[in-house]
Design an enzyme around this catalytic site. Sequence first.
Site, PDB file in Angstrom:
ATOM      1  N   LYS A  92       0.868  -1.179   0.000  1.00 11.20           N
ATOM      2  CA  LYS A  92       0.000   0.000   0.000  1.00 11.20           C
ATOM      3  C   LYS A  92       0.899   1.221   0.000  1.00 11.20           C
ATOM      4  CE  LYS A  92      -4.553   0.746   0.472  1.00 11.20           C
ATOM      5  NZ  LYS A  92      -5.659  -0.043  -0.024  1.00 11.20           N
ATOM      6  N   GLY A 197     -24.952   2.695   2.984  1.00  6.44           N
ATOM      7  CA  GLY A 197     -24.066   3.354   2.016  1.00  6.44           C
ATOM      8  C   GLY A 197     -24.311   2.880   0.602  1.00  6.44           C
ATOM      9  N   VAL A 198     -24.901   3.758  -0.209  1.00  4.46           N
ATOM     10  CA  VAL A 198     -25.151   3.387  -1.609  1.00  4.46           C
ATOM     11  C   VAL A 198     -24.320   4.305  -2.524  1.00  4.46           C
ATOM     12  CG1 VAL A 198     -27.284   2.080  -1.555  1.00  4.46           C
ATOM     13  CG2 VAL A 198     -27.412   4.556  -1.355  1.00  4.46           C
ATOM     14  N   GLY A 199     -23.000   4.232  -2.329  1.00  2.63           N
ATOM     15  CA  GLY A 199     -22.068   4.972  -3.178  1.00  2.63           C
ATOM     16  C   GLY A 199     -21.641   4.105  -4.350  1.00  2.63           C
ATOM     17  N   VAL A 201     -19.895   1.336  -4.740  1.00  9.05           N
ATOM     18  CA  VAL A 201     -20.152  -0.109  -4.647  1.00  9.05           C
ATOM     19  C   VAL A 201     -21.608  -0.374  -4.280  1.00  9.05           C
ATOM     20  CG1 VAL A 201     -19.542  -2.250  -3.454  1.00  9.05           C
ATOM     21  CG2 VAL A 201     -17.765  -0.565  -3.939  1.00  9.05           C
TER      22      VAL A 201
END
Length: 362
Positions: A92, A197-199, A201
């Site tokens: 990362k 959370g409906v962003g 993904v």
Amino acid sequence: MNSTPISEQETTMRIFSHHEFDHHEQVVFCHDQATGLKAIIAIHNTHLGPALGGCRMYPYASEEEALNDVLRLSKGMTYKSAIANLPLGGGKSVIIGDPHSDKTPDLMRAMGTAVERLGGRYIVAEDSGTNVEDMLLLGEITKHVSGIAEKCDAEGNCRSGDPSPMTARGTFAGIQAAVKHRLGRADMEGVRVAIQGVGSVGHHLAKLLHDAGAKIFVADINRSAVEQMVMELGATAVANEAIYDQDVDVFSPCAMGAIINDQTIPRLRASIVAGAANNQLAEKSHGQALATKGILYAPDYVINAGGVIDVCYERSSMAQEQIIKQVDAIGETLHEIFTRAEAQHKSTYELADQIAEERFAS
Ligand code: NAD
């Protein structure tokens, strides 16, 4: 660059005795005077292949915070790639700075130089604070970059780099496996799923679930995202805090981490927790707490690996249908984890760690 002064106490920052240091192979501090780049690249483990992981840009309050993040996240990538059977290790990178005010094309190119210097031991991709355009800038300097190729499906719908649809697809396959295991159901007709959370993904996942006949409940701090799901899919809108209390079969966290904790576990009525969010458990012990309450938990880094599978194979000649097959195989991996965890009286999280460690330790 961010002008936040770095605390003087940080002169005592430790690496090898750092609490997040776990046999990391290489930790590189990268600086470029001309652009002000300050970045850290951590390569946790390369036994299975080069370390792939996103580049996060964030206005960390201190260098210690940035180091903490990169050590923890790079280790997580080793586990995620191993459990997804990818020929990859874990790594990362983090850039210290505000992506809204400190990001410049030259800073991104300087990051490309830092990645290039590692000669392919680390492969970079987008993460929070960076995007496909940034990766294209890195790609001017280094070929060790992924998440940038244009991908088209059979209907000719194309997207560039963004791994979210594949993350959603893998999460859907994981929910199906959990529903089969816990509810004994081979289909999703009428299965009630609460999505937090409906962003990027979450909204793809909601559509897949809706198309399969599931009944969707959604919460998001972004009201327009919720309204879109209500209009498009007939989803039931739920107040943010009430999402934990819904009388549903599946609770699907697709927003932020640490939402499975001492406060939320007693409230959950779902018998399955399965969603795309990273680091869902506030503490590892919460995996056991879910099991004790009879809730089947799909370990986050197993179920949300669709994106990394996609990003990994975009660099190969693998056909799109094959990549999709690999993403759908997340369901089979979870089936194995659920079954073995039960047989060994372990939590699913422990069992997933065990399988991943068996793979990358060799
Ligand atoms: P996103 O930022 O596009 O979507 C997150 C959504 O959650 C947003 O709509 C946001 O408004 C909402 N949200 C934030 N706080 C909330 C809260 N308190 N309550 C309800 N909603 C809230 O992010 P994403 O790319 O969809 O990723 C979602 C999660 O999945 C993250 O944890 C991410 O790390 C993880 N993940 C994403 C991918 C990927 O391919 N994008 C891959 C693996 C894991």
